[in-house]
Design a protein around this motif. Structure first.
Motif, PDB file in Angstrom:
ATOM      1  N   ARG A 155      -1.622   1.668   5.339  1.00  0.00           N
ATOM      2  CA  ARG A 155      -1.100   2.850   4.634  1.00  0.00           C
ATOM      3  C   ARG A 155      -1.802   4.127   5.091  1.00  0.00           C
ATOM      4  N   GLN A 156      -3.103   4.024   5.340  1.00  0.00           N
ATOM      5  CA  GLN A 156      -3.894   5.188   5.720  1.00  0.00           C
ATOM      6  C   GLN A 156      -3.547   5.689   7.124  1.00  0.00           C
ATOM      7  N   PHE A 157      -3.376   4.772   8.081  1.00  0.00           N
ATOM      8  CA  PHE A 157      -3.213   5.179   9.465  1.00  0.00           C
ATOM      9  C   PHE A 157      -1.770   5.195   9.963  1.00  0.00           C
ATOM     10  N   PRO A 159       1.021   6.679   8.928  1.00  0.00           N
ATOM     11  CA  PRO A 159       1.748   7.960   8.984  1.00  0.00           C
ATOM     12  C   PRO A 159       1.332   8.883  10.132  1.00  0.00           C
ATOM     13  N   TRP A 160       0.186   8.668  10.707  1.00  0.00           N
ATOM     14  CA  TRP A 160      -0.321   9.557  11.746  1.00  0.00           C
ATOM     15  C   TRP A 160       0.231   9.190  13.110  1.00  0.00           C
ATOM     16  N   ASP A 161       0.621  10.204  13.873  1.00  0.00           N
ATOM     17  CA  ASP A 161       1.120   9.991  15.235  1.00  0.00           C
ATOM     18  C   ASP A 161      -0.055  10.072  16.204  1.00  0.00           C
ATOM     19  N   VAL A 162      -0.920   9.073  16.122  1.00  0.00           N
ATOM     20  CA  VAL A 162      -2.104   9.019  16.982  1.00  0.00           C
ATOM     21  C   VAL A 162      -2.255   7.596  17.506  1.00  0.00           C
ATOM     22  N   VAL A 164      -3.964   4.082  18.132  1.00  0.00           N
ATOM     23  CA  VAL A 164      -4.886   3.266  17.350  1.00  0.00           C
ATOM     24  C   VAL A 164      -5.367   2.130  18.246  1.00  0.00           C
ATOM     25  N   SER A 185       5.188   3.200  10.672  1.00  0.00           N
ATOM     26  CA  SER A 185       4.868   4.505  11.266  1.00  0.00           C
ATOM     27  C   SER A 185       6.138   5.326  11.440  1.00  0.00           C
ATOM     28  N   ARG A 187       7.294   6.217  14.092  1.00  0.00           N
ATOM     29  CA  ARG A 187       7.943   5.716  15.307  1.00  0.00           C
ATOM     30  C   ARG A 187       8.575   4.342  15.113  1.00  0.00           C
TER      31      ARG A 187
END
Length: 191
Positions: A155-157, A159-162, A164, A185, A187
């Motif tokens: 849940r924390q990561f 949503p971010w477009d980065v 991993v 995500s 994507r």
């Protein structure tokens, strides 16, 4: 007053200091010499008992035994005391019907607290090995402390477009975690 009856499986490495704590917590203890003997004890205590297993019980034959036991006794709490919470082991154990995973070494107070929480929760749902990861974060992981922490990280990561980076030994579930992250995500509908 007896809270419940705890069956200790043959491969459960339980520190001797845990037994008095369990008894003081209102639990009656039975030891089993084999998985089959543990299963027989479980039939006697359905609805008011728990089975403590060792991580070495989570092999294919043991997982099949747990799944069958869960189908027959849905109210039985099943706790695995493991040396390492590898995602692949947690996923397989959760699918089979393990209620909770505790990482060794575990304190007597943590065992008592976990068992009391499990008894207050009520019957466990019968596991479905065909659950879809698409049905929500954590649906694939189950309802253990480790699974909740992992779902929280997703849940924390997600949503971010980065990028991993997921590291770990072979077979620990890196690809499963990557697919779960991708599925939640922005994507998710892209390659």
């Amino acid at each position: 007053m007896t809270t419940g009856i705890i069956i200790i499986g043959p491969n459960c490495k339980l520190d001797d200091s845990c037994l008095p704590a369990l008894q003081a917590g209102g639990f009656h203890i039975r030891r089993a010499g084999s998985m089959e003997e543990a299963g027989g004890h479980c039939e006697d205590v359905a609805g008011r008992g728990a089975l403590l297993l060792g991580g070495s019980d989570l092999h294919p034959k043991g997982l099949a035994f747990i799944a069958e036991l869960r189908r027959q006794l849905p109210s039985l709490a099943i706790v695995a005391l493991v040396d390492a919470c590898l995602p692949a082991v947690v996923v397989a154990g959760s699918k089979a019907g393990v209620s909770e995973f505790l990482m060794q070494p575990v304190s007597p107070a943590e065992i008592v607290s976990t068992l009391q929480q499990l008894f207050s929760r009520g019957p466990e749902p019968v596991p479905n090995s065909h659950r879809s990861m698409e049905s929500g974060i954590g649906a694939f992981w189950g309802d253990t402390a480790f699974a909740r922490r992992t779902a929280g990280l997703v849940r924390q990561f997600a949503p971010w477009d980065v990028p991993v980076l997921i590291e770990g030994e072979t077979g620990v579930g890196k690809e499963v975690l990557a697919r779960e992250l991708h599925a939640h995500s922005p994507r998710a509908r892209k390659p």
